[in-house]
Design a protein around this motif. Structure first.
Motif, PDB file in Angstrom:
ATOM      1  N   ALA A 149       0.835  -1.210   0.000  1.00  0.00           N
ATOM      2  CA  ALA A 149       0.000   0.000   0.000  1.00  0.00           C
ATOM      3  C   ALA A 149       0.867   1.256   0.000  1.00  0.00           C
ATOM      4  O   ALA A 149       0.573   2.231  -0.709  1.00  0.00           O
ATOM      5  CB  ALA A 149      -0.922  -0.015   1.210  1.00  0.00           C
ATOM      6  N   LYS A 150       1.949   1.255   0.781  1.00  0.00           N
ATOM      7  CA  LYS A 150       2.845   2.415   0.824  1.00  0.00           C
ATOM      8  C   LYS A 150       3.564   2.603  -0.513  1.00  0.00           C
ATOM      9  O   LYS A 150       3.764   3.739  -0.965  1.00  0.00           O
ATOM     10  CB  LYS A 150       3.864   2.248   1.943  1.00  0.00           C
ATOM     11  CG  LYS A 150       3.272   2.378   3.344  1.00  0.00           C
ATOM     12  CD  LYS A 150       4.335   2.189   4.417  1.00  0.00           C
ATOM     13  CE  LYS A 150       3.756   2.350   5.806  1.00  0.00           C
ATOM     14  NZ  LYS A 150       4.777   2.111   6.868  1.00  0.00           N
ATOM     15  N   LEU A 151       3.949   1.491  -1.153  1.00  0.00           N
ATOM     16  CA  LEU A 151       4.612   1.593  -2.453  1.00  0.00           C
ATOM     17  C   LEU A 151       3.653   2.169  -3.489  1.00  0.00           C
ATOM     18  O   LEU A 151       4.035   2.994  -4.325  1.00  0.00           O
ATOM     19  CB  LEU A 151       5.118   0.217  -2.887  1.00  0.00           C
ATOM     20  CG  LEU A 151       5.974   0.186  -4.162  1.00  0.00           C
ATOM     21  CD1 LEU A 151       7.269   0.979  -3.963  1.00  0.00           C
ATOM     22  CD2 LEU A 151       6.283  -1.251  -4.559  1.00  0.00           C
ATOM     23  N   ALA A 152       2.389   1.737  -3.439  1.00  0.00           N
ATOM     24  CA  ALA A 152       1.388   2.276  -4.360  1.00  0.00           C
ATOM     25  C   ALA A 152       1.197   3.774  -4.130  1.00  0.00           C
ATOM     26  O   ALA A 152       1.042   4.551  -5.085  1.00  0.00           O
ATOM     27  CB  ALA A 152       0.064   1.531  -4.191  1.00  0.00           C
ATOM     28  N   ALA A 153       1.209   4.203  -2.866  1.00  0.00           N
ATOM     29  CA  ALA A 153       1.073   5.622  -2.558  1.00  0.00           C
ATOM     30  C   ALA A 153       2.261   6.418  -3.083  1.00  0.00           C
ATOM     31  O   ALA A 153       2.101   7.525  -3.617  1.00  0.00           O
ATOM     32  CB  ALA A 153       0.929   5.814  -1.045  1.00  0.00           C
ATOM     33  N   ARG A 154       3.457   5.856  -2.947  1.00  0.00           N
ATOM     34  CA  ARG A 154       4.644   6.514  -3.499  1.00  0.00           C
ATOM     35  C   ARG A 154       4.537   6.642  -5.015  1.00  0.00           C
ATOM     36  O   ARG A 154       4.873   7.676  -5.601  1.00  0.00           O
ATOM     37  CB  ARG A 154       5.903   5.726  -3.140  1.00  0.00           C
ATOM     38  CG  ARG A 154       6.348   5.832  -1.701  1.00  0.00           C
ATOM     39  CD  ARG A 154       7.533   4.925  -1.444  1.00  0.00           C
ATOM     40  NE  ARG A 154       8.664   5.222  -2.323  1.00  0.00           N
ATOM     41  CZ  ARG A 154       9.721   4.419  -2.470  1.00  0.00           C
ATOM     42  NH1 ARG A 154       9.767   3.259  -1.827  1.00  0.00           N
ATOM     43  NH2 ARG A 154      10.703   4.779  -3.275  1.00  0.00           N
ATOM     44  N   ALA A 155       4.087   5.569  -5.642  1.00  0.00           N
ATOM     45  CA  ALA A 155       3.955   5.584  -7.101  1.00  0.00           C
ATOM     46  C   ALA A 155       2.941   6.628  -7.548  1.00  0.00           C
ATOM     47  O   ALA A 155       3.161   7.351  -8.537  1.00  0.00           O
ATOM     48  CB  ALA A 155       3.557   4.198  -7.601  1.00  0.00           C
ATOM     49  N   LYS A 156       1.832   6.725  -6.829  1.00  0.00           N
ATOM     50  CA  LYS A 156       0.815   7.726  -7.174  1.00  0.00           C
ATOM     51  C   LYS A 156       1.380   9.137  -7.044  1.00  0.00           C
ATOM     52  O   LYS A 156       1.188   9.989  -7.913  1.00  0.00           O
ATOM     53  CB  LYS A 156      -0.402   7.552  -6.275  1.00  0.00           C
ATOM     54  CG  LYS A 156      -1.504   8.569  -6.536  1.00  0.00           C
ATOM     55  CD  LYS A 156      -2.667   8.385  -5.561  1.00  0.00           C
ATOM     56  CE  LYS A 156      -3.732   9.453  -5.785  1.00  0.00           C
ATOM     57  NZ  LYS A 156      -4.858   9.318  -4.817  1.00  0.00           N
ATOM     58  N   LYS A 157       2.092   9.387  -5.957  1.00  0.00           N
ATOM     59  CA  LYS A 157       2.664  10.709  -5.725  1.00  0.00           C
ATOM     60  C   LYS A 157       3.690  11.063  -6.788  1.00  0.00           C
ATOM     61  O   LYS A 157       3.835  12.236  -7.175  1.00  0.00           O
ATOM     62  CB  LYS A 157       3.301  10.763  -4.339  1.00  0.00           C
ATOM     63  CG  LYS A 157       3.804  12.143  -3.941  1.00  0.00           C
ATOM     64  CD  LYS A 157       4.336  12.138  -2.517  1.00  0.00           C
ATOM     65  CE  LYS A 157       4.827  13.522  -2.120  1.00  0.00           C
ATOM     66  NZ  LYS A 157       5.354  13.548  -0.722  1.00  0.00           N
ATOM     67  N   ALA A 158       4.415  10.069  -7.291  1.00  0.00           N
ATOM     68  CA  ALA A 158       5.441  10.296  -8.308  1.00  0.00           C
ATOM     69  C   ALA A 158       4.873  10.344  -9.718  1.00  0.00           C
ATOM     70  O   ALA A 158       5.619  10.480 -10.687  1.00  0.00           O
ATOM     71  CB  ALA A 158       6.512   9.200  -8.223  1.00  0.00           C
ATOM     72  N   ASN A 159       3.544  10.215  -9.852  1.00  0.00           N
ATOM     73  CA  ASN A 159       2.875  10.238 -11.159  1.00  0.00           C
ATOM     74  C   ASN A 159       3.245   9.046 -12.034  1.00  0.00           C
ATOM     75  O   ASN A 159       3.340   9.166 -13.265  1.00  0.00           O
ATOM     76  CB  ASN A 159       3.153  11.546 -11.899  1.00  0.00           C
ATOM     77  CG  ASN A 159       2.515  12.741 -11.221  1.00  0.00           C
ATOM     78  OD1 ASN A 159       1.380  12.672 -10.767  1.00  0.00           O
ATOM     79  ND2 ASN A 159       3.257  13.835 -11.137  1.00  0.00           N
ATOM     80  N   VAL A 160       3.469   7.901 -11.404  1.00  0.00           N
ATOM     81  CA  VAL A 160       3.644   6.660 -12.157  1.00  0.00           C
ATOM     82  C   VAL A 160       2.330   6.330 -12.852  1.00  0.00           C
ATOM     83  O   VAL A 160       1.255   6.419 -12.250  1.00  0.00           O
ATOM     84  CB  VAL A 160       4.078   5.517 -11.218  1.00  0.00           C
ATOM     85  CG1 VAL A 160       3.944   4.167 -11.900  1.00  0.00           C
ATOM     86  CG2 VAL A 160       5.514   5.742 -10.743  1.00  0.00           C
ATOM     87  N   GLU A 161       2.411   5.959 -14.124  1.00  0.00           N
ATOM     88  CA  GLU A 161       1.198   5.762 -14.918  1.00  0.00           C
ATOM     89  C   GLU A 161       0.451   4.481 -14.573  1.00  0.00           C
ATOM     90  O   GLU A 161      -0.787   4.457 -14.579  1.00  0.00           O
ATOM     91  CB  GLU A 161       1.556   5.741 -16.411  1.00  0.00           C
ATOM     92  CG  GLU A 161       0.379   5.549 -17.336  1.00  0.00           C
ATOM     93  CD  GLU A 161       0.793   5.505 -18.804  1.00  0.00           C
ATOM     94  OE1 GLU A 161      -0.099   5.314 -19.648  1.00  0.00           O
ATOM     95  OE2 GLU A 161       1.992   5.672 -19.112  1.00  0.00           O
ATOM     96  N   ALA A 162       1.186   3.405 -14.287  1.00  0.00           N
ATOM     97  CA  ALA A 162       0.542   2.108 -14.109  1.00  0.00           C
ATOM     98  C   ALA A 162       1.294   1.275 -13.090  1.00  0.00           C
ATOM     99  O   ALA A 162       2.519   1.374 -12.968  1.00  0.00           O
ATOM    100  CB  ALA A 162       0.469   1.356 -15.441  1.00  0.00           C
ATOM    101  N   LEU A 163       0.556   0.449 -12.372  1.00  0.00           N
ATOM    102  CA  LEU A 163       1.152  -0.602 -11.548  1.00  0.00           C
ATOM    103  C   LEU A 163       1.036  -1.916 -12.296  1.00  0.00           C
ATOM    104  O   LEU A 163      -0.014  -2.227 -12.871  1.00  0.00           O
ATOM    105  CB  LEU A 163       0.441  -0.723 -10.199  1.00  0.00           C
ATOM    106  CG  LEU A 163       0.655   0.380  -9.158  1.00  0.00           C
ATOM    107  CD1 LEU A 163       0.004  -0.018  -7.843  1.00  0.00           C
ATOM    108  CD2 LEU A 163       2.128   0.690  -8.959  1.00  0.00           C
TER     109      LEU A 163
END
Length: 410
Positions: A149-163
């Motif tokens: 969940a924390k990694l997903a939050a980091r990815a969202k904040k960094a504007n990562v397009e897709a998981l």
């Protein structure tokens, strides 16, 4: 005069991915090369991933104006300049310093997506900021779900397009040729230790002055001081979760607002299940032949998956792609995009960023040449009319079955 591949050190002189592979083999120590090269057990899946392309032949058309060609595709509403992307490859920092940056930067320059490995040695925030382009993030569903969940939050904040959630590694495959390099877990044997000393260029690039690469995105998951490539292995092995199920995909779908791609599927029924849970895409994959030995390849099942879910999510695949012709065959069979892993990783091992650039250039040039020789001007024109494959002739798609699956998903 006997034929031989280029044996020098300049990746710009390589004419094929195979030549880059040879350059990487000479430049990096054996234990690094074997990590990239090998498959599980008898490596029959690894061989199948390559052999399948030899079963598929082209049926070209002639007297077609192909003076203007376009190998670009539309993926999730955005243009990609080629029908392939760089897939997630772990431990890239062992092949070249900040290898993840080199791969991501090369992908951005080429106008194709890059999937950052969960086991990267550069933080995802740095990759997005320094490389630019379309960055996607691979995730594993570790036992510690709070970390995911924390990694997903980091990815969202960094504007990562897709998981891109990898599902086929809840249990590690047995990669015997990799294991043979070690006297005990993660302790190189004498032969491989001496081999490291025989590669001073690699040592100056990777080990000096930086030391052994460290995992940059797994800090919260690992014990203090155990974030090195060497020290983290045992901790990560304990985090693998054999109880992984579709409920976990549903949990991640509810958590993640961006594009969600399920990687590691190899059965049409699983592709349909991914649709029902709201996945935006799938990656057909047997993990590059590194997990279940004796598995079918992604190409083997691609026609069935296209029958099941084409148009309802993006169908991507990986496994054994070494030539532009391989990529074109997948696109003609209905794939939306292809992931390449070893091809660009060998480029990285051959010459860092320059080697990755050359790998991408080789593949793009080959794809362009192949579609021209097939008699088409764009990737979108490809379909099974340009393919001869016994499997297609023997296949009898069941429209009744497909209709029943659609009813079940409603």
């Amino acid at each position: 005069m006997q034929r031989r591949l280029y044996t020098g050190n300049d990746p710009r002189r390589a004419h094929s991915i195979e030549e880059l592979r040879g350059m990487a083999r000479r430049r990096v120590p054996n234990f690094c090369f074997e990590y990239v090269e090998g498959g599980s057990e008898d490596e029959s899946t690894l061989r199948r991933n390559r052999d399948v392309f030899g079963e598929i032949a082209f049926r070209p058309r002639s007297l077609v104006d192909v003076s203007k060609r376009d190998i670009g595709i539309n993926l999730f509403g955005r243009r990609s300049n080629a029908p392939f992307m760089i897939g997630p490859t772990g431990f890239s920092g062992l092949l070249s310093h900040e290898g993840d940056i080199a791969l991501a930067s090369a992908a951005a320059a080429a106008g194709v997506p890059y999937i950052l490995s969960n086991a990267s040695t550069v933080a995802l925030e740095q990759v997005v900021e320094r490389a630019g382009g379309r960055v996607w993030m691979q995730v594993y569903m570790y036992r510690t779900r709070d970390f995911v969940a924390k990694l997903a939050a980091r990815a969202k904040k960094a504007n990562v397009e897709a998981l891109v959630v990898t599902t086929d590694s809840a249990i590690y495959g047995k990669r015997e040729w990799d294991l043979r390099n070690y006297a005990r877990p993660l302790k190189l044997d004498v032969r491989n230790t001496l081999d490291v000393l025989a590669h001073p260029r690699w040592m100056m690039d990777v080990l000096w002055p930086h030391g052994m690469p460290r995992f940059a995105n797994l800090g919260d998951l690992l014990p203090p001081g155990q974030d090195s490539v060497r020290g983290a292995a045992s901790a990560l092995a304990k985090e693998l979760d054999p109880s992984l199920s579709w409920n976990d995909i549903r949990w991640l779908r509810d958590l993640w607002p961006g594009k969600l791609i399920v990687k590691g599927l190899i059965h049409p029924d699983d592709a349909a299940r991914a649709v029902s849970l709201g996945a935006d895409g799938i990656v057909l994959s047997n993990h590059g032949g590194r997990q279940l030995d004796g598995s079918v390849s992604a190409m083997d099942v691609l026609p069935e998956v296209v029958d099941e879910v084409k148009g309802r999510l993006a169908i991507m695949l990986d496994g054994g792609f070494r030539r532009g012709s391989d990529i074109v065959k997948a696109m003609a069979l209905g794939a939306d995009a292809v992931l390449v892993g070893r091809a660009t990783t060998w480029g990285l091992g051959a010459g860092g960023r320059a080697g990755v650039d050359r790998a991408i250039e080789i593949l793009k040039t080959e794809v362009d040449r192949v579609i021209g020789l097939l008699g088409v001007s764009s990737i979108g024109e490809l379909d099974t009319r340009f393919i001869e494959w016994a499997r297609l002739g023997a296949r009898q798609p069941s429209h009744t079955k497909q209709a029943s699956v659609e009813l079940e998903l409603q």
